[in-house]
Scaffold this motif. Structure first.
Motif, PDB file in Angstrom:
ATOM      1  N   ASN A  94       8.083   4.914  10.397  1.00 13.84           N
ATOM      2  CA  ASN A  94       9.155   3.953  10.138  1.00 13.84           C
ATOM      3  C   ASN A  94       9.222   3.585   8.654  1.00 13.84           C
ATOM      4  O   ASN A  94      10.211   3.051   8.187  1.00 13.84           O
ATOM      5  N   GLN A  95       8.141   3.859   7.933  1.00 15.00           N
ATOM      6  CA  GLN A  95       8.085   3.509   6.514  1.00 15.00           C
ATOM      7  C   GLN A  95       8.951   4.469   5.686  1.00 15.00           C
ATOM      8  O   GLN A  95       9.145   5.623   6.060  1.00 15.00           O
ATOM      9  N   PRO A  96       9.453   4.001   4.543  1.00  9.50           N
ATOM     10  CA  PRO A  96      10.205   4.894   3.654  1.00  9.50           C
ATOM     11  C   PRO A  96       9.303   5.984   3.082  1.00  9.50           C
ATOM     12  O   PRO A  96       8.146   5.722   2.722  1.00  9.50           O
ATOM     13  N   VAL A  97       9.825   7.199   3.013  1.00 13.89           N
ATOM     14  CA  VAL A  97       9.082   8.337   2.472  1.00 13.89           C
ATOM     15  C   VAL A  97       9.801   8.857   1.243  1.00 13.89           C
ATOM     16  O   VAL A  97      10.994   9.169   1.295  1.00 13.89           O
ATOM     17  N   PHE A 118       0.843  -1.192   0.000  1.00 12.37           N
ATOM     18  CA  PHE A 118       0.000   0.000   0.000  1.00 12.37           C
ATOM     19  C   PHE A 118       0.882   1.248   0.000  1.00 12.37           C
ATOM     20  O   PHE A 118       1.823   1.363   0.790  1.00 12.37           O
ATOM     21  N   ILE A 119       0.562   2.169  -0.895  1.00 14.26           N
ATOM     22  CA  ILE A 119       1.356   3.392  -1.065  1.00 14.26           C
ATOM     23  C   ILE A 119       0.437   4.586  -0.828  1.00 14.26           C
ATOM     24  O   ILE A 119      -0.492   4.830  -1.606  1.00 14.26           O
ATOM     25  N   THR A 120       0.670   5.315   0.249  1.00 15.23           N
ATOM     26  CA  THR A 120      -0.147   6.488   0.564  1.00 15.23           C
ATOM     27  C   THR A 120       0.443   7.735  -0.087  1.00 15.23           C
ATOM     28  O   THR A 120       1.643   7.974  -0.022  1.00 15.23           O
ATOM     29  N   ILE A 148       4.745   2.346   1.886  1.00 16.57           N
ATOM     30  CA  ILE A 148       5.549   3.446   1.356  1.00 16.57           C
ATOM     31  C   ILE A 148       4.686   4.702   1.348  1.00 16.57           C
ATOM     32  O   ILE A 148       3.478   4.638   1.081  1.00 16.57           O
ATOM     33  N   VAL A 149       5.285   5.849   1.627  1.00 15.12           N
ATOM     34  CA  VAL A 149       4.567   7.127   1.587  1.00 15.12           C
ATOM     35  C   VAL A 149       5.176   8.009   0.504  1.00 15.12           C
ATOM     36  O   VAL A 149       6.401   8.166   0.431  1.00 15.12           O
ATOM     37  N   LEU A 150       4.312   8.562  -0.355  1.00 12.70           N
ATOM     38  CA  LEU A 150       4.737   9.538  -1.354  1.00 12.70           C
ATOM     39  C   LEU A 150       4.290  10.915  -0.882  1.00 12.70           C
ATOM     40  O   LEU A 150       3.091  11.174  -0.746  1.00 12.70           O
ATOM     41  N   PHE A 151       5.246  11.785  -0.610  1.00 11.58           N
ATOM     42  CA  PHE A 151       4.943  13.148  -0.182  1.00 11.58           C
ATOM     43  C   PHE A 151       5.044  14.057  -1.399  1.00 11.58           C
ATOM     44  O   PHE A 151       6.133  14.305  -1.917  1.00 11.58           O
TER      45      PHE A 151
END
Length: 299
Positions: free
Chosen positions: A115-118, A9-11, A89-92
């Motif tokens: 803790n997830q990669p951003v 899941f990628i937010t 994973i988080v996409l900012f």
């Protein structure tokens, strides 16, 4: 040897109007999230599903993070922040044309707790001089421990495929959560309501977009077409007049354009019946928000 299947899941988070929905639609190849130049277009989380031979990427498009002015605004920010902890994973997303702002720092402060990669995704690079890109990266790079910094143009597709491949490499091995041909987890009813709301956003004045909601009352399959009945909710009588227009002209225009998109969505002829109702201050009434599908407890 069987190739590993990856999934996750990628937010997608960011301030309003940074192109999150445009990116999601470009990646999925379908209209998953409606698009408007008005801020606060996305109100709840939208899941778009991309399935390839070796991976399934579930993207979560969230409402733009802004200073709330009503209970609906509280809900939207709450949804955006809560989904951060559920992601792999988080996409900012940030807007290259605007640069660093206070709203970014509000988000960054929360990203630092993860803790997830951003990934920092600098969108709309097609709108700036290429020489301005590196100074822009310098504005952001030390504010958070970003896994990657990727400039893209979601509208033109520049670097989008490369970003998807980068995400796939960082995803864990996992199952196929959805069927291969499924591109969203939202119901047809929800998608129809969003397509109608998109047309209202596109055609009405600045005061209208934030105060409207669309309720799809019924969807009935008939012999030769699908009959859809929907209500556009506004907060004031003056807004009702604007949405209806002179002799119903605005409502006809909204209905005609929405019907074309709905036909494409459900692959059937459509008879669309639209009504407009005034519900004063609905964005501040929690009972109505839950009735309209904005349930704080759900997220």
């Amino acid at each position: 040897m069987t190739k590993q299947f990856k999934s996750g899941f990628i937010t997608i988070v960011g301030r309003p109007n940074v192109g999150k929905s445009t990116f999601l639609n470009k990646v999925i190849g379908e209209k998953v999230s409606i698009i408007s130049d008005k801020i606060q277009t996305t109100r709840t989380r939208i899941q778009g599903i991309l399935t390839t031979e070796d991976a399934q990427l579930i993207f979560i498009d969230t409402p733009g993070v802004h200073k709330p002015k009503h209970r609906l605004g509280d809900f939207m920010v709450d949804v955006s922040m809560r989904t951060l902890h559920d992601a792999d994973i988080v996409l900012f997303f940030v807007n290259a044309d605007e640069g660093y702002g206070k709203g970014d720092q509000f988000i960054i402060d929360r990203l630092k707790t993860l803790n997830q990669p951003v990934y920092l995704v600098i969108n709309k690079v097609d709108l700036i001089n290429p020489n301005d890109l590196f100074p822009l990266i310098d504005q952001y790079k030390d504010k958070c421990d970003f896994e990657e910094i990727i400039p893209v143009s979601a509208l033109n597709g520049n670097n989008v495929e490369q970003l998807v491949e980068m995400i796939k490499q960082h995803l864990p091995e996992g199952p196929k959560y959805f069927e291969e041909d499924q591109f969203t987890d939202h119901s047809t009813r929800f998608m129809i309501g969003e397509l109608i709301r998109e047309k209202v956003l596109h055609h009405t004045e600045e005061e209208i977009p934030h105060s409207i909601n669309v309720l799809v009352e019924s969807i009935k399959k008939e012999a030769d077409r699908t009959h859809i009945n929907a209500t556009i909710v506004v907060e004031r009588s003056s807004q009702k007049g604007i949405v209806i227009g002179k002799q119903g002209s605005m409502l006809k225009k909204i209905g005609s354009e929405a019907r074309k998109d709905i036909v494409e969505l459900i692959d059937d002829k459509v008879f669309l019946e639209l009504w407009v109702k005034v519900q004063k201050d609905w964005r501040n009434k929690e009972v109505l928000l839950k009735q309209y599908g904005f349930d704080f407890d759900e997220y």
